[in-house]
Design a protein around this motif. Structure first.
Motif, PDB file in Angstrom:
ATOM      1  N   PRO A 181       0.804  -1.235   0.000  1.00 46.51           N
ATOM      2  CA  PRO A 181       0.000   0.000   0.000  1.00 46.51           C
ATOM      3  C   PRO A 181       0.833   1.280   0.000  1.00 46.51           C
ATOM      4  CG  PRO A 181      -0.895  -1.579   1.560  1.00 46.51           C
ATOM      5  CD  PRO A 181       0.389  -2.156   1.057  1.00 46.51           C
ATOM      6  N   ILE A 182       1.963   1.285   0.701  1.00 43.48           N
ATOM      7  CA  ILE A 182       2.836   2.453   0.726  1.00 43.48           C
ATOM      8  C   ILE A 182       4.076   2.122  -0.099  1.00 43.48           C
ATOM      9  CG2 ILE A 182       4.070   4.110   2.181  1.00 43.48           C
ATOM     10  CD1 ILE A 182       0.951   3.882   2.622  1.00 43.48           C
ATOM     11  N   LEU A 209       7.094   9.351  -2.851  1.00 40.43           N
ATOM     12  CA  LEU A 209       6.366   8.544  -1.875  1.00 40.43           C
ATOM     13  C   LEU A 209       4.903   8.463  -2.281  1.00 40.43           C
ATOM     14  CD1 LEU A 209       6.176   7.058   0.873  1.00 40.43           C
ATOM     15  CD2 LEU A 209       5.844   9.310   1.940  1.00 40.43           C
ATOM     16  N   LEU A 210       4.387   7.232  -2.400  1.00 43.40           N
ATOM     17  CA  LEU A 210       2.985   7.009  -2.759  1.00 43.40           C
ATOM     18  C   LEU A 210       2.235   6.502  -1.544  1.00 43.40           C
ATOM     19  CD1 LEU A 210       3.444   5.129  -6.164  1.00 43.40           C
ATOM     20  CD2 LEU A 210       3.470   7.589  -5.716  1.00 43.40           C
ATOM     21  N   ASP A 211       1.020   7.040  -1.325  1.00 47.78           N
ATOM     22  CA  ASP A 211       0.212   6.577  -0.197  1.00 47.78           C
ATOM     23  C   ASP A 211      -0.646   5.389  -0.612  1.00 47.78           C
ATOM     24  OD1 ASP A 211      -2.029   7.566  -1.553  1.00 47.78           O
ATOM     25  OD2 ASP A 211      -2.195   9.359  -0.306  1.00 47.78           O
ATOM     26  N   SER A 212      -1.515   4.956   0.284  1.00 45.24           N
ATOM     27  CA  SER A 212      -2.296   3.735   0.043  1.00 45.24           C
ATOM     28  C   SER A 212      -3.307   3.895  -1.089  1.00 45.24           C
ATOM     29  CB  SER A 212      -3.016   3.314   1.322  1.00 45.24           C
ATOM     30  OG  SER A 212      -3.876   4.348   1.765  1.00 45.24           O
ATOM     31  N   ALA A 230       2.420   3.896   6.796  1.00 44.14           N
ATOM     32  CA  ALA A 230       2.291   2.451   7.033  1.00 44.14           C
ATOM     33  C   ALA A 230       1.594   2.189   8.366  1.00 44.14           C
ATOM     34  CB  ALA A 230       3.658   1.785   7.003  1.00 44.14           C
ATOM     35  N   ASP A 231       1.888   3.013   9.378  1.00 41.40           N
ATOM     36  CA  ASP A 231       1.204   2.881  10.675  1.00 41.40           C
ATOM     37  C   ASP A 231      -0.301   3.009  10.494  1.00 41.40           C
ATOM     38  OD1 ASP A 231       3.599   2.589  12.048  1.00 41.40           O
ATOM     39  OD2 ASP A 231       3.701   4.702  12.658  1.00 41.40           O
ATOM     40  N   GLU A 232      -0.723   3.985   9.693  1.00 44.23           N
ATOM     41  CA  GLU A 232      -2.155   4.198   9.452  1.00 44.23           C
ATOM     42  C   GLU A 232      -2.778   2.997   8.750  1.00 44.23           C
ATOM     43  OE1 GLU A 232      -2.513   7.830   7.263  1.00 44.23           O
ATOM     44  OE2 GLU A 232      -1.672   9.058   8.880  1.00 44.23           O
ATOM     45  N   VAL A 233      -2.088   2.480   7.728  1.00 44.77           N
ATOM     46  CA  VAL A 233      -2.599   1.317   6.986  1.00 44.77           C
ATOM     47  C   VAL A 233      -2.706   0.107   7.909  1.00 44.77           C
ATOM     48  CG1 VAL A 233      -2.020  -0.370   5.189  1.00 44.77           C
ATOM     49  CG2 VAL A 233      -1.806   2.077   4.722  1.00 44.77           C
ATOM     50  N   GLU A 263      -5.746  -3.798  11.091  1.00 46.48           N
ATOM     51  CA  GLU A 263      -5.937  -4.479  12.370  1.00 46.48           C
ATOM     52  C   GLU A 263      -7.344  -4.251  12.900  1.00 46.48           C
ATOM     53  OE1 GLU A 263      -5.179  -6.901  15.523  1.00 46.48           O
ATOM     54  OE2 GLU A 263      -3.866  -6.570  13.812  1.00 46.48           O
ATOM     55  N   SER A 264      -7.822  -3.019  12.785  1.00 43.43           N
ATOM     56  CA  SER A 264      -9.179  -2.683  13.227  1.00 43.43           C
ATOM     57  C   SER A 264     -10.224  -3.436  12.409  1.00 43.43           C
ATOM     58  CB  SER A 264      -9.407  -1.174  13.096  1.00 43.43           C
ATOM     59  OG  SER A 264     -10.734  -0.845  13.379  1.00 43.43           O
TER      60      SER A 264
END
Length: 197
Positions: A55-56, A141-144, A168-171, A176-177
């Protein structure tokens, strides 16, 4: 009367000039979708960066130094190793030079393989053109969503890596959620694979 005038004149706010040239942006724009491009892997599989990447993604445009055509940037190799357990892809896009023109089979010939670094030879400058002809050692840098999150130079790789880590933390938190929500919604005793008790 105003509505009628708008219909007659259209939505144009600038009536001149009446002739022009259609142009593309001269550089990548933050927040805009990054272009995808086709990739043929060393084993002949046709795919694209969008299908290969996590994703990142950190995309770095580099050129071999001197006549070292089969070359992986050590900073990118190191970064890819550090991020190997994260949802981040580090991709080295190797641009041709006069001494290293990069044939179409350069990955197979040079055996440019690292377990954590995506190494792509851009012999025909397809990626370079798609990314608006970036300067050597440009890092994107590419985001998700595939949008451009940052553009910098390889000398500022630490800042790009930190931003990639936050994304990556956000993804990973979202995944996980979502996993926890799905697990709580699944009745006990039912097999996830078959949907049967």
């Amino acid at each position: 009367a105003l509505a009628g005038a708008a219909v007659l004149t259209g939505c144009a706010t600038d009536q001149s000039p009446v002739a022009g040239v259609i142009t593309a942006p001269t550089r990548l724009q933050i927040g805009r979708l990054a272009p995808d491009f086709p990739v043929t892997t060393a084993d002949g599989k046709e795919t694209s960066l969008g299908r290969l990447r996590e994703p990142i993604t950190i995309v770095a445009f580099v050129s071999p130094t001197g006549d070292q055509c089969c070359w992986l940037n050590p900073d990118l190799v190191s970064l890819a190793g550090k991020l190997r357990n994260r949802r981040v892809t580090v991709a080295q896009i190797s641009e041709p030079t006069e001494k290293c023109p990069h044939g179409s089979g350069c990955v197979a010939t040079c055996n440019l393989q690292d377990p954590h670094l995506l190494s792509l030879c851009d012999a025909d400058r397809i990626a370079w053109n798609a990314y608006r002809k970036p300067r050597p050692n440009t890092v994107v840098l590419l985001d998700s969503r595939g949008d451009v999150a940052a553009v910098s130079s390889l000398s500022d790789l630490r800042t790009i890596a930190a931003k990639a880590g936050h994304l990556a933390d956000e993804v990973e938190a979202f995944e996980e959620s979502a996993h926890d929500d799905w697990r709580h919604a699944t009745p006990s005793g039912i097999s996830c694979a078959t949907g049967r008790a």
